[in-house]
Design an enzyme around this catalytic site. Structure first.
Site, mmCIF file in Angstrom:
data_model
loop_
_atom_site.group_PDB
_atom_site.id
_atom_site.type_symbol
_atom_site.label_atom_id
_atom_site.label_comp_id
_atom_site.label_asym_id
_atom_site.label_seq_id
_atom_site.Cartn_x
_atom_site.Cartn_y
_atom_site.Cartn_z
ATOM 1 N N PRO A 169 0.985 -0.916 -0.077
ATOM 2 C CG PRO A 169 -0.108 -0.573 2.633
ATOM 3 C CD PRO A 169 0.637 -1.600 0.995
ATOM 4 N N GLY A 170 0.662 2.368 -0.502
ATOM 5 C CA GLY A 170 1.285 3.414 -0.410
ATOM 6 C C GLY A 170 0.372 4.445 -0.624
ATOM 7 C CB CYS A 206 4.362 29.624 -19.489
ATOM 8 S SG CYS A 206 4.898 31.067 -18.596
ATOM 9 N NE ARG A 223 -2.513 12.098 -7.218
ATOM 10 C CZ ARG A 223 -4.099 11.925 -7.132
ATOM 11 N NH1 ARG A 223 -4.522 12.427 -6.467
ATOM 12 N NH2 ARG A 223 -4.179 10.673 -7.688
HETATM 13 N N1 LLP Z 1 2.516 -1.792 -5.779
HETATM 14 C C1 LLP Z 1 2.688 -1.869 -7.303
HETATM 15 C C2 LLP Z 1 3.255 -2.685 -7.908
HETATM 16 C C3 LLP Z 1 2.521 -0.090 -8.097
HETATM 17 O O1 LLP Z 1 2.827 -0.223 -9.465
HETATM 18 C C4 LLP Z 1 1.824 1.015 -7.123
HETATM 19 C C5 LLP Z 1 1.745 2.165 -7.331
HETATM 20 C C6 LLP Z 1 1.219 0.402 -5.863
HETATM 21 C C7 LLP Z 1 1.496 -0.769 -5.864
HETATM 22 C C8 LLP Z 1 1.281 1.582 -4.788
HETATM 23 O O2 LLP Z 1 -0.400 1.383 -5.154
HETATM 24 P P1 LLP Z 1 -1.299 2.166 -4.496
HETATM 25 O O3 LLP Z 1 -1.750 1.497 -2.343
HETATM 26 O O4 LLP Z 1 -0.219 3.696 -3.767
HETATM 27 O O5 LLP Z 1 -2.235 2.767 -5.110
HETATM 28 N N2 LLP Z 1 0.761 8.601 -10.026
HETATM 29 C C9 LLP Z 1 -0.247 7.971 -9.589
HETATM 30 C C10 LLP Z 1 -0.562 7.163 -8.802
HETATM 31 C C11 LLP Z 1 0.417 5.828 -9.557
HETATM 32 C C12 LLP Z 1 0.566 4.364 -8.728
HETATM 33 C C13 LLP Z 1 1.586 3.493 -9.496
HETATM 34 N N3 LLP Z 1 1.684 2.398 -8.654
HETATM 35 C C14 LLP Z 1 -1.169 8.890 -8.468
HETATM 36 O O6 LLP Z 1 -1.455 10.149 -8.823
HETATM 37 O O7 LLP Z 1 -2.621 8.699 -8.430
#
Ligand code: LLP
Length: 423
Positions: free
Chosen positions: A278-279, A348, A316
């Site tokens: 989780p992120g 810009c 974002r």
């Molecule tokens: N594991 C893998 C293999 C991933 O590619 C990702 C996110 C995560 C875990 C974590 O996912 P989360 O729990 O955070 O949903 N920049 C974009 C989000 C890109 C996510 C990329 N991969 C945004 O700002 O919404």
């Protein structure tokens, strides 16, 4: 649930007033709450307390060393996607055996440093990658512990740019090739196949796509075991969404405990160790971006708040049409009324727009505002576009705060470049 609230008419992070941080570091800046980070990590980890699970924080979402150290102290592992993130995780004190390495394009150098760090698992996404890892492992005299990331061909309904589990996406091993790749992996001396990995996308607020993907993957575990493979781990990736818009009934994501119950139902009988990455769920609500209004501009048809933060600081909205709640740092008077503003940055491009027709209390030049839920994929996606130095990050705990990434001067930003002496 987060720890940003009004106290005595002014927005605070825990017990620190944001204006006191502004006085010290200027604007714009990111501010994180230690209590919120800890709380979200605990809520997720506790949801799986009765199951054998490793929670590997997705470093890409918020990679500041201080944040990683805080989570390391809570017992978090790390999900990394580059040699740089691996080094961050190690520097922050996350031990190799709690680190998983994901991503479609790991270089041989990155593989060697992963093996050198004795990481828990490399998530392999293709046959060429598998063969390269085998070569690197044999050259180091090691066996690489791996999970094969499969592509379950499930559409998650998240934003197109962050959906990863459909057949047309670049991620994972095609579903139809899974059996043969597991057989190949089992035949390679430098590879130890421990599990299966799946990640279908990010900001998913509905359980159904997870259930579909995890159902397919657990069936695959049974089939592979019947074929003689020893599958002991199941990495279910990240992806659980969070609420961004509190004023609407836009989809509310399931609580981690509901997610955990669903997984127990699907995988509980298989005696697998679970891994999560989780992120956003941990970092998203734990951070805000504070900015100042430079000008209030009346255009031909619209009223603009021109901020000192821009798309290079928080991309974002420009990249995914993402919504962030925006609040003033000074609490509006009761009954202050609302004005519709377009909030834009100084870059810009017309794409440098954070929000259109956003109702805010009447806002004057020099006012301070905050973008909420900006902890995940905020600072990490920032750039120096328009030669704007990266903005500081501040971590608050209780009544104290520290600058955890300082604002470089323009000279420091330019010092990385060189003009050759033949020019
Ligand atoms: N594991 C893998 C293999 C991933 O590619 C990702 C996110 C995560 C875990 C974590 O996912 P989360 O729990 O955070 O949903 N920049 C974009 C989000 C890109 C996510 C990329 N991969 C945004 O700002 O919404």
């Amino acid at each position: 649930m987060h720890h940003f609230s009004y106290k005595n008419g002014s927005l605070h992070a825990e017990d620190v007033s944001l204006t006191s941080i502004v006085d010290e570091v200027g604007t714009p800046f990111y501010c994180y709450s230690a209590a919120t980070l800890r709380r979200h990590y605990r809520v997720f980890a506790d949801a799986f307390a009765s199951q054998d699970a490793l929670v590997a924080f997705s470093v890409k979402s918020l990679s500041n060393l201080a944040v990683l150290r805080l989570l390391a102290k809570e017992g978090a592992g790390a999900d990394v996607v580059s040699g740089g993130e691996l080094m961050r995780a190690q520097k922050a004190g996350i031990p190799g055996p709690r680190i998983v390495f994901s991503g479609v394009g790991k270089t041989r150098e990155e593989m060697a440093s992963a093996l050198d760090a004795d990481i828990y698992q490399v998530n392999v996404e293709s046959v060429p990658e598998l063969r390269a890892l085998n070569d690197v492992a044999l050259a180091c005299g090691k066996q690489a512990p791996i999970a094969l990331r499969v592509n379950p061909d499930v559409s998650a309904g998240a934003h197109n740019k962050i959906s990863t589990g459909r057949a047309e996406d670049k991620f994972g091993i095609a579903w139809s090739q899974a059996h043969e790749v597991f057989t190949l992996a089992a035949s390679l001396d430098g590879i130890n196949v421990a599990g299966i990995d799946v990640h279908i996308g990010s900001q998913i607020t509905d359980l159904a796509p997870f259930e579909r993907a995890f159902g397919k993957v657990t069936n695959l575990v049974r089939e592979l075991r019947n074929a003689g493979h020893k599958i002991t781990r199941l990495d279910l990736g990240g992806g659980l969404g969070i609420p961004y818009q509190h004023s609407s009934d836009a989809s509310v994501p399931p609580h981690p405990s509901v997610y955990a119950d669903m997984i127990k139902k699907i995988a509980g009988s298989l005696d697998l160790q679970l891994i999560f990455e989780p992120g956003r769920m941990i970092a998203g609500n734990a951070g805000i971006l504070v900015a100042r209004v430079i000008y209030v501009k009346q255009g031909a048809a619209r009223k603009f708040l021109i901020l000192d933060a821009a798309m290079n600081d928080l991309i974002r909205p420009a990249l995914y049409d993402a919504w962030h709640d925006i609040v003033p740092i000074d609490e509006p008077e009761v009954g202050a009324g609302k004005v519709l503003y377009d909030l834009v940055g100084p870059v810009c491009e017309s794409g440098d727009t954070f929000a259109r027709d956003r109702p805010l209390s009447p806002t004057a030049e020099d006012a301070l505002i905050a973008f909420l839920t900006a902890g995940a994929y905020g600072a990490v996606q920032s750039s120096e576009y328009n030669s704007r130095p990266l903005i500081p990050e501040v971590l608050v705990e209780g009544d104290k705060f520290s600058v955890i990434r300082k604002r470089p001067s323009i000279e420091e930003m330019l010092a990385k470049e060189e003009i050759p002496d033949w020019l």
